[in-house]
Design a protein around this motif. Structure first.
Motif, short mmCIF file in Angstrom:
data_model
loop_
_atom_site.label_atom_id
_atom_site.label_comp_id
_atom_site.label_asym_id
_atom_site.label_seq_id
_atom_site.Cartn_x
_atom_site.Cartn_y
_atom_site.Cartn_z
N ALA A 82 17.41 17.96 21.96
CA ALA A 82 18.37 17.73 20.83
C ALA A 82 18.05 16.40 20.35
O ALA A 82 17.88 15.92 19.04
N VAL A 83 17.73 15.39 21.38
CA VAL A 83 17.28 14.05 20.77
C VAL A 83 16.04 13.92 19.93
O VAL A 83 15.84 13.09 19.23
N THR A 84 14.96 14.57 20.57
CA THR A 84 13.76 14.68 19.98
C THR A 84 13.92 15.39 18.43
O THR A 84 13.16 14.88 17.44
N VAL A 85 14.56 16.31 18.30
CA VAL A 85 14.69 16.94 17.13
C VAL A 85 15.29 16.12 16.09
O VAL A 85 15.01 15.93 14.92
N ALA A 86 16.49 15.36 16.45
CA ALA A 86 17.39 14.35 15.58
C ALA A 86 16.39 13.28 15.14
O ALA A 86 16.32 12.66 14.15
N ALA A 87 15.71 12.76 16.12
CA ALA A 87 14.68 11.52 16.03
C ALA A 87 13.58 11.99 15.09
O ALA A 87 13.21 11.29 14.18
N LYS A 88 13.13 13.05 15.15
CA LYS A 88 12.03 13.57 14.23
C LYS A 88 12.44 13.94 12.74
O LYS A 88 11.79 13.60 11.98
N ALA A 89 13.79 14.14 12.67
CA ALA A 89 14.34 14.39 11.23
C ALA A 89 14.62 13.02 10.81
O ALA A 89 14.33 12.82 9.58
N PHE A 90 14.93 11.95 11.61
CA PHE A 90 15.06 10.43 11.05
C PHE A 90 13.91 9.86 10.70
O PHE A 90 13.82 9.48 9.66
N MET A 91 12.87 10.15 11.47
CA MET A 91 11.63 9.73 11.09
C MET A 91 10.82 10.25 9.80
O MET A 91 10.31 9.33 9.14
N GLU A 92 11.20 11.33 9.66
CA GLU A 92 10.68 12.13 8.43
C GLU A 92 11.56 11.59 7.42
O GLU A 92 10.81 11.26 6.20
N SER A 93 12.70 11.20 7.35
CA SER A 93 13.40 10.74 6.35
C SER A 93 13.02 9.18 6.20
O SER A 93 12.91 8.90 4.91
N VAL A 94 12.48 8.48 7.04
CA VAL A 94 12.03 7.20 6.83
C VAL A 94 10.86 7.07 6.37
O VAL A 94 10.51 6.40 5.26
N ARG A 95 10.03 8.11 6.69
CA ARG A 95 8.69 8.25 6.14
C ARG A 95 8.67 8.64 4.42
O ARG A 95 8.30 7.86 3.66
N THR A 96 9.75 9.35 4.26
CA THR A 96 10.01 9.88 2.84
C THR A 96 10.79 8.59 2.13
O THR A 96 10.40 8.28 0.91
N ASN A 97 11.41 7.85 2.84
CA ASN A 97 12.15 6.86 1.94
C ASN A 97 10.96 5.68 1.79
O ASN A 97 11.34 4.99 0.66
N LEU A 98 10.35 5.43 2.48
CA LEU A 98 9.18 4.29 2.37
C LEU A 98 7.89 4.61 1.79
O LEU A 98 6.92 4.06 1.92
N SER A 99 7.86 6.13 0.96
CA SER A 99 6.83 6.47 0.41
C SER A 99 6.41 5.81 -0.81
O SER A 99 5.39 6.13 -1.37
N THR A 100 7.35 5.01 -1.44
CA THR A 100 6.93 4.38 -2.89
C THR A 100 6.99 2.71 -2.38
O THR A 100 7.61 2.39 -1.41
N ARG A 101 6.32 1.87 -3.04
CA ARG A 101 5.95 0.75 -3.01
C ARG A 101 7.26 -0.23 -3.11
O ARG A 101 7.55 -1.03 -2.25
N ALA A 102 8.11 0.21 -4.24
CA ALA A 102 9.38 -0.52 -4.17
C ALA A 102 10.30 -0.41 -2.93
O ALA A 102 10.97 -1.43 -2.38
N ALA A 103 10.31 0.94 -2.58
CA ALA A 103 11.22 1.33 -1.51
C ALA A 103 10.76 0.65 -0.06
O ALA A 103 11.34 0.04 0.66
N PHE A 104 9.42 0.58 -0.02
CA PHE A 104 8.98 -0.01 1.04
C PHE A 104 8.81 -1.58 1.30
O PHE A 104 9.58 -2.04 2.13
N ASP A 105 8.86 -2.04 0.17
CA ASP A 105 9.13 -3.70 0.01
C ASP A 105 10.66 -3.66 0.33
O ASP A 105 11.01 -4.81 0.96
N ALA A 106 11.74 -2.93 -0.24
CA ALA A 106 12.93 -3.00 0.14
C ALA A 106 13.12 -3.04 1.62
O ALA A 106 13.91 -3.54 2.10
N GLY A 107 12.48 -2.29 2.25
CA GLY A 107 12.92 -1.65 3.81
C GLY A 107 14.07 -1.43 4.14
O GLY A 107 14.53 -1.74 5.25
N VAL A 108 14.67 -0.49 3.46
CA VAL A 108 16.04 -0.11 3.66
C VAL A 108 15.69 1.36 4.45
O VAL A 108 15.25 2.15 4.06
N LEU A 109 16.38 1.38 5.63
CA LEU A 109 16.41 2.40 6.52
C LEU A 109 17.44 3.33 6.29
O LEU A 109 18.50 3.03 5.79
N PRO A 110 17.39 4.80 6.34
CA PRO A 110 18.31 5.63 6.31
C PRO A 110 19.41 5.39 7.43
O PRO A 110 19.08 4.97 8.40
N ALA A 111 20.41 6.14 7.36
CA ALA A 111 21.39 6.01 8.38
C ALA A 111 20.87 6.83 9.58
O ALA A 111 20.01 7.32 9.62
#
Length: 135
Positions: A48-77
Motif C-alpha cells: 500500500a505504501v509503495t503504490v501510494a508513493a509511486k502515484a505521488f512520484m508520478e504526479s511529481v514528474r508530471t507537475n515538474l514536466s514544464t520549465r515554469a513548473a520546474f522553476d516554481a518547484g511546487v510539489l503536489p499534496a
C-alpha cells in the motif's frame, strides 16, 4: 494359523501411531499460521505504501514536466494515508548538486523525497530525481 488377507486390517496400535504422527504434524503447521498472517499483513502495508508513493512520484514528474513548473518547484499534496495503516508521509525537495544551477539560480536537478513513518512501523523513504526540462 494363517490370516485371511480379506479380513486383514489395521491394529489399534497402528491407528494410534498414525494418529500421533498426524497430531504432531498438525500442531507444527498450525503453530506457524500466526506468523504467516503477520508477514502477510506486513506485506500488505508495504504494498500500500509503495503504490501510494509511486502515484505521488508520478504526479511529481508530471507537475515538474514544464520549465515554469520546474522553476516554481511546487510539489503536489502528500498521498492519502487512510489506506496505509496510519503512516504519515512528508514530501521534501532539494538540489542534490548545488553547483548545477542556471543563470537565474534555479537548480537543474530537483530531488524529491517522500518519507512515510508511523509509530511502531518501519520508515519508508522514496526518492526521485527530476531534471530540468528543455525549453
Amino acid at each position: 494359523m494363517k490370516r485371511n488377507s480379506a479380513a486383514a486390517g489395521l491394529t489399534l496400535i497402528e491407528v494410534l501411531v498414525a494418529l500421533a504422527i498426524f497430531t504432531v504434524l498438525s500442531v507444527a503447521v498450525l503453530g506457524s499460521l500466526p506468523t504467516l498472517f503477520k508477514v502477510n499483513r506486513s506485506n500488505q502495508n508495504d504494498q500500500a505504501v509503495t503504490v501510494a508513493a509511486k502515484a505521488f512520484m508520478e504526479s511529481v514528474r508530471t507537475n515538474l514536466s514544464t520549465r515554469a513548473a520546474f522553476d516554481a518547484g511546487v510539489l503536489p499534496a502528500a498521498p492519502d494515508t487512510s489506506l496505509m495503516g496510519g503512516l504519515t508521509c512528508t514530501p521534501t525537495q532539494s538540489n542534490p548538486v548545488p553547483t548545477w544551477v542556471t543563470l537565474t539560480g534555479s537548480p537543474q536537478v530537483r530531488r524529491v523525497t517522500l518519507t512515510c513513518e508511523g509509530s511502531g512501523q518501519p520508515t519508508y523513504t522514496f526518492t526521485l530525481d527530476v531534471g530540468r526540462p528543455a525549453s
